[in-house]
Write an enzyme that holds these catalytic residues in place. Structure first.
Site, PDB file in Angstrom:
ATOM      1  N   SER A   1      17.609  -1.062 -26.937  1.00  0.00           N
ATOM      2  CA  SER A   1      17.923   0.350 -27.139  1.00  0.00           C
ATOM      3  C   SER A   1      18.911   0.462 -28.289  1.00  0.00           C
ATOM      4  O   SER A   1      19.762  -0.404 -28.470  1.00  0.00           O
ATOM      5  CB  SER A   1      18.526   0.920 -25.860  1.00  0.00           C
TER       6      SER A   1
ATOM      7  N   GLU B   1       4.630  -0.630 -21.654  1.00  0.00           N
ATOM      8  CA  GLU B   1       4.652   0.842 -21.689  1.00  0.00           C
ATOM      9  C   GLU B   1       3.665   1.385 -22.727  1.00  0.00           C
ATOM     10  O   GLU B   1       2.983   2.385 -22.500  1.00  0.00           O
ATOM     11  CB  GLU B   1       6.067   1.339 -22.000  1.00  0.00           C
TER      12      GLU B   1
ATOM     13  N   THR C   1       0.897  -1.152   0.000  1.00  0.00           N
ATOM     14  CA  THR C   1       0.000   0.000   0.000  1.00  0.00           C
ATOM     15  C   THR C   1       0.940   1.207   0.000  1.00  0.00           C
ATOM     16  O   THR C   1       2.020   1.147   0.601  1.00  0.00           O
ATOM     17  CB  THR C   1      -0.918   0.052   1.248  1.00  0.00           C
ATOM     18  N   HIS C   2       0.571   2.245  -0.711  1.00  0.00           N
ATOM     19  CA  HIS C   2       1.451   3.421  -0.870  1.00  0.00           C
ATOM     20  C   HIS C   2       2.804   3.034  -1.479  1.00  0.00           C
ATOM     21  O   HIS C   2       3.797   3.704  -1.260  1.00  0.00           O
ATOM     22  CB  HIS C   2       1.683   4.136   0.459  1.00  0.00           C
TER      23      HIS C   2
ATOM     24  N   LYS D   1      20.370  -2.767 -22.680  1.00  0.00           N
ATOM     25  CA  LYS D   1      18.960  -2.536 -22.348  1.00  0.00           C
ATOM     26  C   LYS D   1      18.012  -3.608 -22.884  1.00  0.00           C
ATOM     27  O   LYS D   1      18.158  -4.105 -23.975  1.00  0.00           O
ATOM     28  CB  LYS D   1      18.498  -1.176 -22.887  1.00  0.00           C
TER      29      LYS D   1
ATOM     30  N   LYS E   1     -16.959   8.187 -35.786  1.00  0.00           N
ATOM     31  CA  LYS E   1     -16.374   6.945 -36.299  1.00  0.00           C
ATOM     32  C   LYS E   1     -14.910   6.763 -35.958  1.00  0.00           C
ATOM     33  O   LYS E   1     -14.509   5.695 -35.487  1.00  0.00           O
ATOM     34  CB  LYS E   1     -16.569   6.855 -37.808  1.00  0.00           C
TER      35      LYS E   1
ATOM     36  N   GLN F   1     -20.892  12.272 -37.776  1.00  0.00           N
ATOM     37  CA  GLN F   1     -19.908  11.593 -38.613  1.00  0.00           C
ATOM     38  C   GLN F   1     -18.562  11.466 -37.882  1.00  0.00           C
ATOM     39  O   GLN F   1     -17.774  10.574 -38.161  1.00  0.00           O
ATOM     40  CB  GLN F   1     -19.729  12.363 -39.931  1.00  0.00           C
TER      41      GLN F   1
HETATM   42  N1  ARG Z   1     -21.457   9.834 -43.441  1.00  0.00           N
HETATM   43  C1  ARG Z   1     -22.553  10.172 -42.602  1.00  0.00           C
HETATM   44  C2  ARG Z   1     -22.228   9.875 -41.151  1.00  0.00           C
HETATM   45  O1  ARG Z   1     -21.284   9.222 -40.912  1.00  0.00           O
HETATM   46  C3  ARG Z   1     -23.763   9.399 -43.017  1.00  0.00           C
HETATM   47  C4  ARG Z   1     -25.046  10.080 -42.720  1.00  0.00           C
HETATM   48  C5  ARG Z   1     -25.178  11.308 -43.523  1.00  0.00           C
HETATM   49  N2  ARG Z   1     -26.468  11.857 -43.461  1.00  0.00           N
HETATM   50  C6  ARG Z   1     -26.740  13.083 -43.948  1.00  0.00           C
HETATM   51  N3  ARG Z   1     -27.923  13.483 -43.868  1.00  0.00           N
HETATM   52  N4  ARG Z   1     -25.792  13.833 -44.439  1.00  0.00           N
HETATM   53  O2  ARG Z   1     -22.878  10.280 -40.251  1.00  0.00           O
END
Ligand code: ARG
Length: 475
Positions: free
Chosen positions: A295, A308, A173-174, A301, A343, A340
């Site tokens: 290294s 890491e 601990t610590h 090393k 993603k 959009q």
């Molecule tokens: N490429 C767009 C997205 O990833 C798809 C949906 C686009 N819809 C629109 N009304 N422009 O969200």
């Protein structure tokens, strides 16, 4: 812009501006080249292609079932989408930034291949419910994959733990030596964390697994669609109950990344320990050469780079979580192009989790333990002082007084430069007359561990039972 692009976007002679675009009819001039690049997502959302195709097939089958598409149209669409799927897998699909995103690229290719049937596919659908469906299908598959990888790492932990139920190490601990624990017990702490991570992903999956299609742009559609049929076809547990919500919220993705950030945080803590333990100062473990790097300047090393990097990559997943929360917080209902931006953080989180889990499981399999070093370290920090205090309590001394007596004994032992167990009985009895020869049993590392035999304790017998229970959980 290439010569070909310029040709297709010409406005002269009454030709349509943005002629490559699905929405070109409304516009009087071609989209600015920079804007085209700025708004396109095909560079990254093409990774959703297989799910986009699955969603389209299910949608088309439903359109046929309710009488909107003829059998011939459906057949053409299914064949076309299968051919497109083959092209994508073969790497021959002609992705085009002019077509903005994965959805429009596939739709255009379908139309090029099968003609009017392709143009009918988008009936009763919008890219807004389409993309939400794609992301959910993608994420569901990703969760299932992550779950398999978590189990793989848990198995590697159990394999290592099994060999070390009697291996004593200092529990900290610590970062100060606290009490002896077994190395297996320490490893099982991570098993527990990973079990909770798996539960979080399983719980998140329930909310991911709902169908947005049918919401169309935001308000639903005037066509007599059958959403339950599409949900069943795609393996969803049900449909999103509100069309505005279906196309707009990405809370399911945020939940996933939050669960991912916690998982990475657990791996990061473990990494930190492995890094410390491998340093010559600790010398508790060695990590197989194949999981380390050298290294370029210092020939001696051997660096724990994998650990890491996992620790470092935790930062990017935490960053993705903040990015997604921030992305959502200012958006009015319903869909906005902001979404959009969900993603790249999401895809990168999935990639990072998968790589980190896979490499970590291998690395754990490549750990060797320096049992003697661990044991020596446990003996160095008066790790059994609490056991002597507990011994005195069992002989009737109130705990606070016992604590004080043992603290004095530790100070005395420090002046002698030895462990409590190395003091003579007479030396120990200066601090309490309740101490008799059997006190030395309490002061051994094994005595200390064995006495903690309740559920969750470090006694070897208990840890063996915990390992057996954990193995069953993984079946
Ligand atoms: N490429 C767009 C997205 O990833 C798809 C949906 C686009 N819809 C629109 N009304 N422009 O969200």
């Amino acid at each position: 812009m290439s010569a070909k692009d310029k040709a297709t976007d010409k406005t002269k002679n009454g030709a349509k501006p943005n002629a490559t675009k699905a929405w070109s009819g409304r516009f009087s001039e071609p989209v600015d080249d920079l804007v085209k690049r700025f708004t396109a997502s095909v560079g990254f959302d093409q990774r959703l292609a297989e799910f986009d195709i699955q969603g389209s097939v299910a949608h088309a089958r439903m359109l046929h079932a309710v009488g909107i598409l003829t059998a011939a149209d459906l057949e053409a669409i299914e064949k076309g989408l299968a051919a497109i799927s083959d092209e994508i897998r073969a790497g021959t699909f002609p992705w085009s930034i002019d077509l903005e995103d994965v959805h429009l690229n596939i739709e255009r290719r379908l139309t090029d291949m099968v003609g009017d049937a392709g143009k009918r596919l988008h009936t009763g659908r919008s890219r807004n419910d389409q993309v939400a469906t794609d992301v959910r299908l993608y994420l569901r598959a990703a969760i299932d994959h992550v779950q398999t990888l978590i189990k793989g790492l848990q198995r590697a932990l159990l394999d290592l733990a099994e060999q070390h139920t009697d291996t004593v190490m200092p529990g900290f601990t610590h970062l100060q030596v606290a009490q002896p624990v077994s190395f297996a017990h320490h490893l099982l702490a991570y098993f527990e964390m990973l079990s909770r991570d798996a539960q979080r992903f399983a719980d998140c999956r329930k909310r991911v697994n709902r169908l947005p299609l049918g919401a169309a742009a935001l308000a639903g559609t005037s066509f007599p669609i059958d959403r339950q049929m599409v949900a069943k076809e795609l393996g969803f547990d049900g449909v999103c109950e509100n069309s505005l919500d279906a196309v707009s919220d990405r809370d399911f993705a945020i939940e996933f990344v939050a669960a991912g950030a916690l998982l990475m945080t657990h791996l990061s803590r473990f990494s930190e320990e492995l890094i410390l333990w491998m340093s010559p100062r600790f010398g508790f473990i060695d990590i197989a050469d194949r999981y380390c790097t050298g290294s370029s300047i210092m020939p001696q090393k051997k660096n724990p780079d994998v650990a890491e990097l996992v620790r470092g990559k935790t930062g990017r997943v935490n960053g993705h979580l903040v990015a997604l929360l921030t992305l959502m917080k200012g958006q009015p209902l319903a869909y906005n192009k902001d979404n959009q931006e969900d993603k790249e953080p999401l895809l990168d989180t999935v990639d990072t989790l998968m790589m980190s889990l896979a490499v970590f499981a291998g690395m754990v399999g490549g750990i060797t333990v320096n049992v003697e070093r661990m044991r020596a370290a446990a003996r160095e920090g008066y790790a059994t002082a609490t056991d002597l205090a507990d011994y005195l309590v069992k002989k009737g001394l109130p705990f606070r007084e016992a604590h004080e007596a043992v603290a004095q004994a530790v100070r005395f032992a420090e002046t002698r430069g030895c462990d409590l167990a190395e003091l003579s009985l007479d030396d120990l009895r200066q601090f309490s007359k309740l101490i008799t020869a059997d006190a030395f049993d309490a002061l051994t590392l094994e005595g200390s561990m064995n006495s903690r035999s309740h559920i969750g304790g470090t006694a070897p017998a208990r840890v063996k039972a915990a390992i057996a229970k954990a193995r069953k959980m993984l079946l």
